[in-house]
Write an enzyme that holds these catalytic residues in place. Sequence first.
Site, PDB file in Angstrom:
ATOM      1  N   GLU A  16       3.478 -11.024 -16.452  1.00  0.00           N
ATOM      2  CA  GLU A  16       2.912  -9.972 -15.608  1.00  0.00           C
ATOM      3  C   GLU A  16       2.255  -8.876 -16.430  1.00  0.00           C
ATOM      4  OE1 GLU A  16       7.229  -7.912 -14.524  1.00  0.00           O
ATOM      5  OE2 GLU A  16       5.670  -7.906 -13.014  1.00  0.00           O
ATOM      6  N   GLU A  37      13.544 -14.028 -17.204  1.00  0.00           N
ATOM      7  CA  GLU A  37      13.095 -12.648 -17.063  1.00  0.00           C
ATOM      8  C   GLU A  37      12.145 -12.265 -18.205  1.00  0.00           C
ATOM      9  OE1 GLU A  37      13.031 -10.605 -14.808  1.00  0.00           O
ATOM     10  OE2 GLU A  37      12.817  -8.632 -15.716  1.00  0.00           O
ATOM     11  N   TRP A  81      -3.312  -2.137  -1.704  1.00  0.00           N
ATOM     12  CA  TRP A  81      -3.166  -3.451  -2.346  1.00  0.00           C
ATOM     13  C   TRP A  81      -3.763  -4.433  -1.342  1.00  0.00           C
ATOM     14  CZ3 TRP A  81      -0.848  -8.237  -1.531  1.00  0.00           C
ATOM     15  CH2 TRP A  81      -0.733  -9.056  -2.674  1.00  0.00           C
ATOM     16  N   LYS A 121       8.259 -11.052 -17.620  1.00  0.00           N
ATOM     17  CA  LYS A 121       7.711  -9.792 -18.138  1.00  0.00           C
ATOM     18  C   LYS A 121       6.413 -10.060 -18.902  1.00  0.00           C
ATOM     19  CE  LYS A 121       9.464  -7.394 -16.232  1.00  0.00           C
ATOM     20  NZ  LYS A 121      10.578  -7.517 -15.345  1.00  0.00           N
ATOM     21  N   ARG A 178       2.286   1.429  -5.896  1.00  0.00           N
ATOM     22  CA  ARG A 178       2.426   0.502  -4.772  1.00  0.00           C
ATOM     23  C   ARG A 178       1.177  -0.354  -4.559  1.00  0.00           C
ATOM     24  NH1 ARG A 178       6.765   1.970  -1.521  1.00  0.00           N
ATOM     25  NH2 ARG A 178       5.947   0.638   0.110  1.00  0.00           N
ATOM     26  N   ASN A 235      -0.345   0.140   6.287  1.00  0.00           N
ATOM     27  CA  ASN A 235       0.300  -0.732   5.299  1.00  0.00           C
ATOM     28  C   ASN A 235       0.920  -1.880   6.077  1.00  0.00           C
ATOM     29  OD1 ASN A 235       1.732  -1.853   3.145  1.00  0.00           O
ATOM     30  ND2 ASN A 235       3.452  -0.441   3.408  1.00  0.00           N
ATOM     31  N   GLY A 236       0.712  -3.110   5.600  1.00  0.00           N
ATOM     32  CA  GLY A 236       1.287  -4.267   6.285  1.00  0.00           C
ATOM     33  C   GLY A 236       0.190  -5.240   6.666  1.00  0.00           C
ATOM     34  N   HIS A 295      14.251 -32.796 -21.377  1.00  0.00           N
ATOM     35  CA  HIS A 295      13.842 -33.474 -20.142  1.00  0.00           C
ATOM     36  C   HIS A 295      12.390 -33.182 -19.780  1.00  0.00           C
ATOM     37  CE1 HIS A 295      17.981 -34.663 -19.626  1.00  0.00           C
ATOM     38  NE2 HIS A 295      18.309 -33.428 -19.942  1.00  0.00           N
ATOM     39  N   CYS A 316       0.841  -1.190   0.000  1.00  0.00           N
ATOM     40  CA  CYS A 316       0.000   0.000   0.000  1.00  0.00           C
ATOM     41  C   CYS A 316       0.878   1.243   0.000  1.00  0.00           C
ATOM     42  CB  CYS A 316      -0.884   0.018   1.243  1.00  0.00           C
ATOM     43  SG  CYS A 316      -1.845  -1.484   1.415  1.00  0.00           S
ATOM     44  N   LYS A 329       3.993  -2.887  -6.751  1.00  0.00           N
ATOM     45  CA  LYS A 329       5.414  -2.703  -7.016  1.00  0.00           C
ATOM     46  C   LYS A 329       6.281  -3.253  -5.899  1.00  0.00           C
ATOM     47  CE  LYS A 329       8.904  -0.932  -9.246  1.00  0.00           C
ATOM     48  NZ  LYS A 329       9.349  -1.726 -10.401  1.00  0.00           N
TER      49      LYS A 329
HETATM   50  C1  AGP Z   1       9.126  -7.808 -11.773  1.00  0.00           C
HETATM   51  O1  AGP Z   1       8.853  -7.066 -12.875  1.00  0.00           O
HETATM   52  C2  AGP Z   1       8.513  -7.382 -10.502  1.00  0.00           C
HETATM   53  N1  AGP Z   1       8.418  -6.019 -10.281  1.00  0.00           N
HETATM   54  C3  AGP Z   1       8.966  -8.194  -9.296  1.00  0.00           C
HETATM   55  O2  AGP Z   1       9.305  -9.480  -9.683  1.00  0.00           O
HETATM   56  C4  AGP Z   1      10.089  -7.595  -8.442  1.00  0.00           C
HETATM   57  O3  AGP Z   1      11.317  -7.675  -9.096  1.00  0.00           O
HETATM   58  C5  AGP Z   1      10.131  -8.341  -7.091  1.00  0.00           C
HETATM   59  O4  AGP Z   1       8.891  -8.179  -6.459  1.00  0.00           O
HETATM   60  C6  AGP Z   1      11.235  -7.862  -6.196  1.00  0.00           C
HETATM   61  O5  AGP Z   1      11.097  -6.505  -5.888  1.00  0.00           O
HETATM   62  P1  AGP Z   1      12.284  -5.713  -5.199  1.00  0.00           P
HETATM   63  O6  AGP Z   1      13.404  -5.651  -6.184  1.00  0.00           O
HETATM   64  O7  AGP Z   1      11.712  -4.367  -4.895  1.00  0.00           O
HETATM   65  O8  AGP Z   1      12.676  -6.475  -3.973  1.00  0.00           O
END
Ligand code: AGP
Length: 616
Positions: free
Chosen positions: A492, A485, A75, A489, A27, A101-102, A508, A2, A611
């Site tokens: 997501e 990676e 969130w 991408k 966030r 938040n939390g 395999h 959040c 994020k």
């Molecule tokens: C990837 O595009 C995401 N944003 C996610 O995997 C991110 O890298 C992960 O949550 C870790 O975040 P951080 O680097 O802020 O710890």
Amino acid sequence: MCGIVGYVGSKQALEIVVEGLRRLEYRGYDSAGVAVITGGELEMRKKAGKLANLEALLGEDPLPDSTTGIGHTRWATHGAPNDINAHPHLSGDARVAIIHNGIIENFAELRDELIAMGVETVSETDSEVAAHLLALALPEWDGDLAAAMRAVCRRLEGAFTLVAIDADAPDLLVAARRNSPLVVGRGKGENFVASDVAAFIAHTRDAIELGQDQVVVLTKDDVLVTDFEGNPADYNEFEVTWDASAAEKGGFDLFMLKEISEQPRAVADTLLGRINRQGLLQLDDMRLSLEEIRAIEKVVIVACGTAYHAGMVAKYAIEHWTRIPCEVELASEFRYRDPIVDSRTLVIAISQSGETMDTLMALRHGRQQGAKALAICNTQGATIPRESDAVLYTYAGPEIAVASTKAFLTQIVATYLVALYLAQVRGHMFGDEIRAVVDELSNMPNAVDLVLDTTEGVRELAREFADATSVLFIGRHVGFPVALEGALKLKELAYMHAEGFAAGELKHGPIALIESGVPVVVVVPSPRGRSVLHEKIVSNIQEVRARGAITIVIAEEGDELVVPYADHLVRVPEVPTLMQPLVSTVPLQVFACEMATVKGHDVDQPRNLAKSVTVE
Ligand code: AGP
């Protein structure tokens, strides 16, 4: 997760709070809400969905003028993302409003206690209990909101940032933190609290990083920090190096596009000033002594998501340059498997936000076992660097798009600098060898620029394959994490099935997924590096093609051997093997971004994601 913002001063609080929420929306964007104090009463508006919904509501039903306000973008964890569960939450008597938040882990027990006392709760959230507890504590503490907050915090378990306002104390904000982020911005005749500095950098760059289990009391002229017992507490002051424009789109349609384009600068800035006059690597924040560095017997990298992929790339460089064994572990798994870590282990936590709860917990676990901890982080004032023995900041600037791009490249660069530094201190490499690698790294901003100049072909491919049901990615050596990676991408952003594999694993099992028309993206290693790897991946391309796959081949300029097997060829500049992820990842970022755009998805704020993942 959040986003939290609070303002006390003499300007219109609502404008500042909503502007702060706009900068923090990355966030979490399930709902948003604000509360202000005016004429001795609390006024609140909140709405499910993105911030735009709240702004529309504020247009229809404006809030009165006020100079104290709080705002929240959510969130969801406990309770659906609807209007009622949106923050702020009010106490039953509407005297106190809180944002949170939390996760308050003992909330069920606390809520039962409140219900037994006759308190009515209206939401399904864990957060609401804090509002009721505060209102109940206020009379016990002679109406002192800060004292009441400390008393409540002593009862809460889990992770929380709380900010409270009290209708009876209109010129006051009280905030508290345990395990969740909170920074203070100090202005002239005004003060701010927020989940991160982006919320207030348009107003002040003077910031305070709060420690664990601290409460801060803000008036327009004062900032007072204590622990949960009320004792004065230490905190770090710092100057924010980002400016406000860094957190804006700057003419781009999307933050992600802006951030992709910023990669050459981000890589260059992360390298800046790392070599001293003697030509030696110098890492200023590396607070580990030479003895401690020489004593390291094992490196363990902990990280999540994209940062984990950067860690996977780093392993190749760390082991190659330092000959120290290196393990890379998903932070969420690390502490639950009884890892072998001791005082001769260096735990490297990689995190853009510096707040990812899984990574923080893994780091703490490592330190509890006696390991030294090094943070690679992009965010000043964050918890992970603060709790580490050493820090290396990436200078990517704020990354707002949920999908990580420039953070990934700079994390790789930072881990390479760490590896070279370890090699320098331990005498594994000669100074000229290290400088040669630093020179290669210094060429990378140009190489990334070249990739960025030639992305139109990749965009066309994204449009061509927008209806594919699945895309597979394969790579070898450092190309393997790049494949992972690329797949992440696409998942997501484009919400489609995408998997990355080590190309050698195909036979395999995963090769069974190949059928006519399946697009397979192949990250090809340089033929000039280990040519055996190149030969093998050329065989892998043939194998998938023979089974009907359509191959999209990412290969360096001049690699003619792949041409006969590439249905589509994406060229990247010729760079040394370990530098390849810095160029070969970029087309995959563009591919996913374009694919999501074609599908009409919200690229910067993909569904279900946030994020910064500050819950486990
Ligand atoms: C990837 O595009 C995401 N944003 C996610 O995997 C991110 O890298 C992960 O949550 C870790 O975040 P951080 O680097 O802020 O710890």
